[in-house]
Every structure is written in structure tokens, then in C-alpha cells.
Write a protein that holds these residues in place. Structure first.
Motif, PDB file in Angstrom:
ATOM      1  N   UNK A  76      33.382  -7.944 -55.461  1.00  0.00           N
ATOM      2  CA  UNK A  76      33.964  -8.354 -56.730  1.00  0.00           C
ATOM      3  C   UNK A  76      33.297  -9.595 -57.309  1.00  0.00           C
ATOM      4  N   UNK A  77      32.332 -10.160 -56.592  1.00  0.00           N
ATOM      5  CA  UNK A  77      31.633 -11.343 -57.095  1.00  0.00           C
ATOM      6  C   UNK A  77      30.290 -10.961 -57.699  1.00  0.00           C
ATOM      7  N   UNK A  78      29.726 -11.836 -58.553  1.00  0.00           N
ATOM      8  CA  UNK A  78      28.399 -11.552 -59.118  1.00  0.00           C
ATOM      9  C   UNK A  78      27.356 -11.377 -58.023  1.00  0.00           C
ATOM     10  N   UNK A  79      26.328 -10.622 -58.340  1.00  0.00           N
ATOM     11  CA  UNK A  79      25.262 -10.350 -57.371  1.00  0.00           C
ATOM     12  C   UNK A  79      24.216 -11.454 -57.451  1.00  0.00           C
ATOM     13  N   UNK A  80      23.920 -12.079 -56.339  1.00  0.00           N
ATOM     14  CA  UNK A  80      22.931 -13.147 -56.299  1.00  0.00           C
ATOM     15  C   UNK A  80      21.510 -12.620 -56.164  1.00  0.00           C
ATOM     16  N   UNK A  81      20.555 -13.499 -56.414  1.00  0.00           N
ATOM     17  CA  UNK A  81      19.145 -13.112 -56.333  1.00  0.00           C
ATOM     18  C   UNK A  81      18.740 -12.716 -54.918  1.00  0.00           C
ATOM     19  N   UNK A  82      19.367 -13.332 -53.914  1.00  0.00           N
ATOM     20  CA  UNK A  82      19.016 -12.983 -52.533  1.00  0.00           C
ATOM     21  C   UNK A  82      19.368 -11.524 -52.236  1.00  0.00           C
ATOM     22  N   UNK A  83      20.528 -11.074 -52.755  1.00  0.00           N
ATOM     23  CA  UNK A  83      20.902  -9.675 -52.530  1.00  0.00           C
ATOM     24  C   UNK A  83      19.957  -8.739 -53.283  1.00  0.00           C
TER      25      UNK A  83
END
Length: 502
Positions: free
Chosen positions: A179-186
Motif C-alpha cells: 500500500x506504500x509508494x514503490x521506491x527506486x530500489x524496488x
């Protein structure tokens, strides 16, 4: 192999296709462009000359013909021209799962992460596109859509690719996935899976001659690559300057040993539920993801060690950050005592929750036994730092200890600890840096420190922490020298400042 124009018109008498002989081919918009090329013989040895088309222009036909000729020498390339990315991802995953079952392939956690990438991003985003038709723009579009998920930009975007991604994430076992924004690491981890799949499609399966994922991630041109930020010690002079200006001198700051001890005293006196996790980080520096991923079966209080075998950086369990991260952390008597108290508390919580208790098997959990979110640890740390500063601010206004304790719903003991000294700000991850620094400053062997922290090499540990460890040792020496009164020193000062008679 030269492109030609043809149509599907038929002779009115014979009913045969006119193809290249249609008299109307010269008219604008009539017919399309085609091309034939020499393909490898069939299994029976028969000659094959497949046709591609139709295309609107001769140029489009030539471009596609060039792509086809790049794989013309491979029979597999022709057999799999209709293979979609989704089909290939599933096939490749089956291969890798089969290898893992023999004990020679990937770890289960890595396979699970790859399964999630396929289900949530690869197939919904690009799975319908043929492998031979994929370009770098397809992957850029996928990653751009991923960056909008669970952010305000998601509401105004009606693109088809974002809709498919949202549908795929809608529910899994009855709840929305991530439910959280997707980070660049993912996004980079998703890219790694897709890049690996397209590399196999090119080099192993020979479906296409190149990897369209190459070059999608580029370094920032014109900017000099920054080195790793090295920590600075919160020495007395820096603390005084910070109190005056509010400016933190560096991105990575490390508490001194007295500051660290005071924070731990404050957290314990505040009855912070997750104090054991903070204590372990401050003493031995495991990463936040490693704390959240630690399981009961990996912690032995009788033998005094914790095995670090896995980590949870986001929402799924995975391997440690590096191979060196797989390690054993020895525990001192105080850390063992703290965790025995923690174990007793968890048993009491299990009884209180009854059948609603969720036994996740993790060492550090929520009150209902479910696994922690990594960010929750950081948020608890920030709350404690903020409360510490607010307590000191109220004390400066003349508030009594009892009143401050009621105001912040904490204990009087915690208030008294906060009044001992100033505590400048650091990040949760800086507790790890502080642990490394204090171990080195205490004279612990470099190799042991490197192994406890899970660093790739001793050289890395020394390069990052040696200077600040020396500064911490020097700061401790200066503090001791200033604290202990010496008659000889006073006599020396008197001899210098008081003129002799005569």
C-alpha cells in the motif's frame, strides 16, 4: 529479400489473389508492404521463405526485415516469434524453480521475490507483448507507471499500463499488495529480473539478437560520482554549534559513547516496547532489514548469539544485502538480559491476545505477533528523539519533572535522563555506524568488527570508520583529562599566570 507492395484484391473471373499484380497498387493507401527472407530449413529439410507484413510504408518493412534477418540463422528464433514476454517469464521461472529443487539453484526467498515480480509487474505490464517486439521504451514506460502507484499522480493517470498494474496489485489473499509508494530500489530489483530474463532470451533461447533492457538505467551525465559519505562524530564543539544554528554538519553523524548510552537509558526508562531492537543495533549494528527479518529460531540466548540469515527491506523476506551479511553476532550478558525480558513480555502479549495472536516467528513483532514493517522501527526511533528534545525544551521553560512526565505520558525517570545532556539528531541507520565506531574505538580487532557488521571486507570497515573511531578515542581522552583534577596541572598553570616577585 527486397520489400514489395501487394494487396488482397482478387481477379473477378478466376477469384485468385492479384497480390503484386493488382493494377491499383499505385493508388495511395492501397495494399501494403511485404518482404520474404531465407529461413533455416524445416525439420524435414524443406526450404522455408517466410513472409512478413503488411506494413504501411516501405521503410517500416525494411526496419522489420532487418530485425528478422538478425535472427534468421537460428531456427528457434523463428519458432518463437510469437512467444510473449509473459510466456517466456513463466517458462524461465519453471526452469529456475526446477534447479532450486535439486539444491543447486536459487534460494527460496529469491524465487519468491522473482515470482512476485512476474505476477505484479512483468506479466501485467508487458506480458502481452512478443519478446521480439520489445524495445527499451516499453521498460521505461513500465517503470514510469510503477513510480505513480500509491502516489497522487496515480489518480490522474488513465494509461492502460497503470490500470493493469493496479489491477494486479488489487488483492492477494484478500488484501492489497504493497500500500506504500514503490521506491527506486524496488524498481531496480524488478529491472534486474526482467533484464536477466531478456538476457536469457537473447543468449540462451536465441529469440532475439539483443537485450532491450540494456541502457535503460543510465548514470547522471555531467555529475561527478559521489563517494560514500563517511560519518562525523557529534563532538562537543559540533553539538554546541548545532544548538546555536540548528545545522547538522554532515549527512552521516555518529553519537559518542556517552550520548549513545544516554539515549538507551532514555528509551529503557520510557518503557519503549521495542527497546531490545534499539539496544541490539546500538551495540552490534545489524541493519534495520536484518532486525525485522530475524526469526526466533536464529536467536539463542543460552549460547549467546544471533544468526543473521535473511532480511526484509520492504514487504517481502529476502537474502541479506550481501553474501558477507550472512553471519553470526555474539551477544554480551547485558544484551542477553534485555532479550530475556523481551521474551517474557512477548509471552504475556500472546496470552493477552489469545486466538487473535499471529505467530510470525520473528524476534521483533507487533503486539499481536505479526511481523514488523521496517519503517515502523525508524518511526519509533524518531519519536523518541523528538520526545527527548521536547522534554529538554519544557525544562528550560521552568517546568517541573512531574509536569513534564504527565505532558509527554512518560516516566519521571525518563525525564531525568533527558535532562542529563543534549542529544543531537541522528538517523536510525546511524546507530549501526555508531556501533562500528565504538567497537573500533574500544580496540576490538578490525576483522571481528567487519564480520559482526557483515561488511564485504576489512578494508571497507577501516576506510569508512577508522578516522571517526580515532576521533571518538581522542574525544574520550580529552573528556577524561578535563574531568580529573590534578594538583600538578594547577601548579603549572599558576606558575605561568602569576608573575614571580622581585
Amino acid at each position: 529479400m527486397k520489400p514489395y507492395k501487394a494487396c488482397s484484391c482478387r481477379d473477378p473471373q478466376t477469384k485468385r489473389l492479384l497480390g503484386k499484380k493488382c493494377p491499383d497498387l499505385g493508388k495511395k493507401g492501397h495494399g501494403g508492404w511485404y518482404a520474404r527472407y531465407e529461413a533455416p530449413p524445416s525439420a524435414e529439410g524443406k526450404r522455408r521463405q517466410p513472409r512478413i507484413g503488411p506494413f504501411d510504408t516501405e521503410r517500416e518493412c525494411k526496419v522489420e526485415l532487418g530485425k528478422v534477418l538478425g535472427t534468421a540463422a537460428s531456427p528457434k528464433a523463428h519458432d518463437e516469434r510469437k512467444t510473449t514476454l509473459g510466456e517466456y517469464l513463466e517458462r524461465r521461472y519453471a526452469w529456475r524453480k526446477s534447479e532450486a529443487e535439486t539444491g543447486e539453484g536459487l534460494a527460496k526467498s529469491t524465487l519468491d521475490a522473482e515470482r512476485e515480480t512476474i505476477d505484479l509487474y512483468g506479466k501485467p505490464g508487458l506480458g502481452h507483448i512478443k519478446v521480439v517486439d520489445l524495445t527499451d521504451e516499453h521498460f521505461r514506460e513500465l517503470y514510469a507507471a510503477m513510480r505513480k502507484i500509491n502516489r497522487p499522480e496515480e489518480q490522474g493517470d488513465r494509461s492502460e499500463i497503470l490500470r493493469r498494474l493496479k489491477d494486479a496489485r488489487a488483492t492477494r489473499e484478500g488484501k492489497r499488495v504493497h500500500s506504500r509508494p514503490i521506491g527506486e530500489s524496488r524498481i531496480r530489483r524488478v529491472h534486474a529480473v526482467l533484464h536477466g530474463a531478456l538476457t536469457d532470451a537473447s543468449k540462451l533461447s536465441k529469440i532475439r539478437p539483443d537485450n532491450p533492457c540494456d541502457g535503460v538505467w543510465r548514470s547522471k551525465g555531467g555529475k561527478r560520482k559521489q563517494g560514500r559519505a563517511k560519518p562525523l562524530l557529534w563532538a562537543v564543539e559540533r553539538v554546541e554549534q548545532w544548538e546555536k544554528t540548528g545545522v547538522v554538519p554532515a549527512k552521516v553523524m555518529v553519537w559518542t559513547a556517552p550520548q549513545t548510552g544516554n539515549f538507551l537509558d532514555f528509551a529503557e526508562a520510557s518503557a519503549e516496547r521495542l527497546y531490545p531492537a534499539l539496544h541490539l543495533t546500538a551495540y552490534f549494528g545489524p541493519r534495520r532489514s536484518e532486525l525485522v527479518g530475524a526469526e526466533d529460531q536464529h536467536l539463542s540466548l543460552e549460547r549467546g548469539w544471533l544468526h543473521v540469515l535473511q532480511a526484509q527491506a520492504d514487504d517481502e523476506l529476502d537474502d541479506t544485502k550481501t553474501e558477507a551479511g550472512w553471519r553470526q553476532i555474539p551477544l554480551d550478558d547485558e544484551t542477553i538480559r534485555v532479550h530475556k525480558v523481551w521474551h517474557k513480555r512477548r509471552l504475556e502479549e500472546r496470552l493477552a491476545w489469545g486466538e487473535a495472536y499471529q505467530d510470525s516467528g520473528r524476534v521483533y513483532v507487533y503486539e499481536d505477533g505479526s511481523e514488523l514493517k521496517p519503517e515502523y522501527l525508524s518511526s519509533r526511533f524518531r519519536i523518541l528523539i523528538e520526545r527527548y528534545g521536547n522534554i529538554r525544551a519544557k525544562a528550560k521553560e521552568g517546568w517541573a519533572v512531574e509536569r513534564i512526565a504527565r505532558k509527554f505520558r512518560t516516566t519521571e525517570a525518563a525525564v531525568e535522563v533527558a535532562l542529563r545532556m543534549v542529544l543531537p539528531p541522528i538517523r536510525f541507520h546511524d546507530l549501526r555506524h555508531g556501533a562500528a565506531t565504538m567497537l573500533l574505538a574500544a580496540g576490538v580487532d578490525d576483522k571481528f568488527v567487519s564480520e559482526v557488521l557483515g561488511h564485504a571486507s576489512v578494508a571497507f570497515t577501516k576506510d569508512v570508520y577508522a578516522v571517526v573511531a580515532e576521533e571518538m578515542a581522542a574525544d574520550a581522552v580529552r573528556r577524561i583529562s578535563a574531568f580529573i583534577p590534578r594538583q600538578s596541572r594547577l601548579s603549572a598553570v599558576s606558575a605561568i599566570t602569576v608573575p614571580s616577585g622581585g
